[in-house]
Design a protein around this motif. Structure first.
Motif, PDB file in Angstrom:
ATOM      1  N   LYS A 127       0.831  -1.207   0.000  1.00 20.64           N
ATOM      2  CA  LYS A 127       0.000   0.000   0.000  1.00 20.64           C
ATOM      3  C   LYS A 127       0.865   1.257   0.000  1.00 20.64           C
ATOM      4  CE  LYS A 127      -3.579   2.334   2.747  1.00 20.64           C
ATOM      5  NZ  LYS A 127      -4.466   2.229   3.942  1.00 20.64           N
ATOM      6  N   ALA A 128       1.911   1.268   0.811  1.00 25.36           N
ATOM      7  CA  ALA A 128       2.801   2.428   0.875  1.00 25.36           C
ATOM      8  C   ALA A 128       3.444   2.700  -0.478  1.00 25.36           C
ATOM      9  CB  ALA A 128       3.876   2.213   1.940  1.00 25.36           C
ATOM     10  N   SER A 169       4.735   6.422   7.580  1.00 20.80           N
ATOM     11  CA  SER A 169       4.075   5.782   8.717  1.00 20.80           C
ATOM     12  C   SER A 169       3.777   4.314   8.421  1.00 20.80           C
ATOM     13  CB  SER A 169       2.776   6.526   9.052  1.00 20.80           C
ATOM     14  OG  SER A 169       2.072   5.876  10.091  1.00 20.80           O
ATOM     15  N   LEU A 170       3.233   4.041   7.257  1.00 23.27           N
ATOM     16  CA  LEU A 170       2.914   2.663   6.877  1.00 23.27           C
ATOM     17  C   LEU A 170       4.163   1.784   6.861  1.00 23.27           C
ATOM     18  CD1 LEU A 170       0.362   3.266   3.976  1.00 23.27           C
ATOM     19  CD2 LEU A 170      -0.092   1.963   6.064  1.00 23.27           C
ATOM     20  N   LEU A 171       5.248   2.299   6.334  1.00 19.02           N
ATOM     21  CA  LEU A 171       6.477   1.510   6.240  1.00 19.02           C
ATOM     22  C   LEU A 171       7.065   1.230   7.622  1.00 19.02           C
ATOM     23  CD1 LEU A 171       8.081   3.245   3.139  1.00 19.02           C
ATOM     24  CD2 LEU A 171       7.095   0.948   3.225  1.00 19.02           C
ATOM     25  N   ARG A 175       7.254  -2.593   9.246  1.00 19.27           N
ATOM     26  CA  ARG A 175       8.468  -3.263   9.746  1.00 19.27           C
ATOM     27  C   ARG A 175       8.227  -3.861  11.133  1.00 19.27           C
ATOM     28  NH1 ARG A 175      10.939   1.261   7.127  1.00 19.27           N
ATOM     29  NH2 ARG A 175      11.146   2.384   9.095  1.00 19.27           N
ATOM     30  N   SER A 176       7.492  -3.148  11.963  1.00 22.34           N
ATOM     31  CA  SER A 176       7.174  -3.678  13.293  1.00 22.34           C
ATOM     32  C   SER A 176       6.311  -4.926  13.190  1.00 22.34           C
ATOM     33  CB  SER A 176       6.447  -2.612  14.126  1.00 22.34           C
ATOM     34  OG  SER A 176       7.280  -1.490  14.368  1.00 22.34           O
ATOM     35  N   LYS A 210      13.693   5.372  -1.259  1.00 28.81           N
ATOM     36  CA  LYS A 210      13.170   6.024  -2.467  1.00 28.81           C
ATOM     37  C   LYS A 210      12.328   7.239  -2.094  1.00 28.81           C
ATOM     38  CE  LYS A 210      11.255   3.038  -5.431  1.00 28.81           C
ATOM     39  NZ  LYS A 210      11.875   2.890  -6.765  1.00 28.81           N
ATOM     40  N   ALA A 211      11.490   7.078  -1.073  1.00 29.79           N
ATOM     41  CA  ALA A 211      10.622   8.175  -0.650  1.00 29.79           C
ATOM     42  C   ALA A 211      11.447   9.367  -0.164  1.00 29.79           C
ATOM     43  CB  ALA A 211       9.673   7.700   0.447  1.00 29.79           C
ATOM     44  N   TYR A 212      12.431   9.111   0.685  1.00 29.26           N
ATOM     45  CA  TYR A 212      13.275  10.202   1.175  1.00 29.26           C
ATOM     46  C   TYR A 212      14.040  10.872   0.034  1.00 29.26           C
ATOM     47  CZ  TYR A 212      12.640   9.164   6.174  1.00 29.26           C
ATOM     48  OH  TYR A 212      12.126   9.007   7.434  1.00 29.26           O
TER      49      TYR A 212
END
Length: 441
Positions: A127-128, A169-171, A175-176, A210-212
């Motif tokens: 989704k992210a 937030s989703l990523l 991971r958690s 990639k997002a950053y």
């Protein structure tokens, strides 16, 4: 193919129930007709839909606009010269919302309720990534109110900044969840990593990098954050976040199907000239035997194969991203060089050109005394053939330096689909040449 893509959504909709008189309860129930579908059954349809959409029009149109390929006939000749209308992207928009994000939401909702953390985490990663792609091409998109159904037929458009905040937030949450216990149900139906949650965690870091990187022009701290994400991501190309298509006529990769059925695209003369100048052996793999269109050699094309693995995040691109981020943060030439050459070497290795790598990098044009951003982005452009990420790179950096094939400017975004313009009064009015918010170049 479309039957496969819509199967997950269709089955999930069967779960809608109606309130009836208790006396009639069960009267119209078919014991052979499922009222719910397991996350294990929905997950592969989400993965397939995401890979298909990403490698279809997003890949074809953006790789034309960054002059890796060239549209030569029918509407593809028009797209090549930037002639496009809002209705051209309606299906792409719908496919992401319905086939990918809505089905990912179903997995997240029902697996959260059941405590199946690994399904929740993998769906959050998918989704992210999907939200990031959509906002990268359309900027503001409906999200907060987008899935309310008939309760809200006029969803507002969330800002790109808020969409990126949701991606991060989703990523992080994914991971958690992926690091937690599976809740009693191991991850199955996974066509990307075969249930290996350690690789899903690496993929979450890779997508975050990639997002950053996309947000780099908004704040220099994003380059530092991207470097941290890269260090926690892929160790080699074996970890790549990609989806391999099948060898059947209906399960073939999107590019193969397009070349077989339409074939209105060929190799770009711009990329051809650069690769010829650099004696780049990858050209013979990319160019479709130098035929006028890919239709002629669709079944023997060495890159757009029937079972092509669609890359969504790779070690190769992360090495180039690392080099870029090091340049932006004042890294040493030794570290920049190491990442830069790792990206080139990885690209050659994937294409089984290992023996030609040393000769290629021995050229002064490839190995200058000081590696600049232009070197990094140009080599990334050559390495990430037909990958939508290159379009984001060009928009952020203006590299490689491309001359528009028509008019005075190259498009910097997609138009909102006609369906949105007709049905949602909140839809912004934009042109092809307006920039998304992270593109402050």
């Amino acid at each position: 193919m479309k039957n496969i893509l819509y199967k997950g959504l269709f089955l999930s909709l069967l779960g809608i129930t109606m309130s009836c008189d208790p006396f009639l309860e069960g009267t119209n129930e078919n014991p052979n007709d499922p009222t719910a579908v397991s996350s294990a059954a929905i997950l592969p349809t989400v993965q397939l839909a995401l890979a298909y959409n990403y490698n279809a029009n997003f890949s074809r149109v953006s790789s034309m606009w960054v002059q890796q390929v060239e549209g030569l006939d029918r509407q593809w000749a028009g797209y090549n010269s930037y002639t496009t209308v809002a209705s051209d992207r309606s299906t792409d928009w719908l496919n992401f919302y319905v086939d990918v994000i809505q089905n990912a939401n179903i997995i997240i909702e029902q697996s959260t309720e059941d405590g199946y953390n690994h399904y929740v985490g993998s769906a959050q990663v998918l989704k992210a990534f999907s939200l990031m792609v959509m906002t990268d091409y359309w900027n503001d998109i409906p999200y907060t109110d987008a899935f309310a159904g008939v309760e809200n037929l006029q969803p507002v458009y969330d800002s790109q900044a808020s969409i990126y905040a949701e991606v991060h937030s989703l990523l992080s949450i994914a991971r958690s969840n992926l690091a937690a216990s599976d809740g009693g149900l191991a991850l199955s139906g996974d066509l990307i990593y075969s249930g290996d949650t350690s690789l899903w965690i690496k993929a979450a870091h890779a997508i975050e990098a990639k997002a950053y990187l996309h947000e780099g022009l908004l704040s220099a701290t994003n380059y530092t954050a991207a470097l941290t994400s890269i260090e926690n991501a892929f160790d080699s190309s074996a970890d790549d976040f990609n989806f391999a298509f099948g060898t059947g006529a209906a399960t073939a990769s999107p590019w193969y199907q397009f070349n077989r059925d339409r074939g209105d695209i060929g190799f770009s003369p711009t990329m051809d000239a650069v690769m010829v100048d650099l004696n780049d052996p990858r050209k013979d793999i990319y160019d479709g035997d130098n035929e006028s269109t890919f239709l002629i050699e669709y079944d023997t094309h060495e890159f757009f194969t029937i079972d092509q693995a669609v890359d969504m995040a790779t070690y190769t691109e992360l090495m180039f991203a690392k080099a870029e981020c090091l340049i932006a943060t004042g890294g040493t030439q030794a570290d920049i060089s190491e990442a830069y050459f790792a990206g080139i070497e990885s690209s050659f290795s994937i294409l089984e050109l290992d023996t030609q790598y040393a000769t290629y990098i021995a050229q002064a044009e490839v190995s200058p005394a000081t590696i600049t951003l232009e070197n990094v982005i140009s080599q990334k452009w050559l390495a990430l053939y037909a990958n939508p990420e290159v379009y984001s790179d060009w928009r952020r950096t203006g590299l490689p330096n491309l001359t528009p094939v028509s008019g005075s400017a190259i498009p910097t975004r997609f138009l909102y689909p006609q369906t949105e313009l007709d049905l949602n009064t909140n839809t912004p009015t934009v042109t092809l040449f307006e920039k998304v918010d992270w593109d402050t170049n």
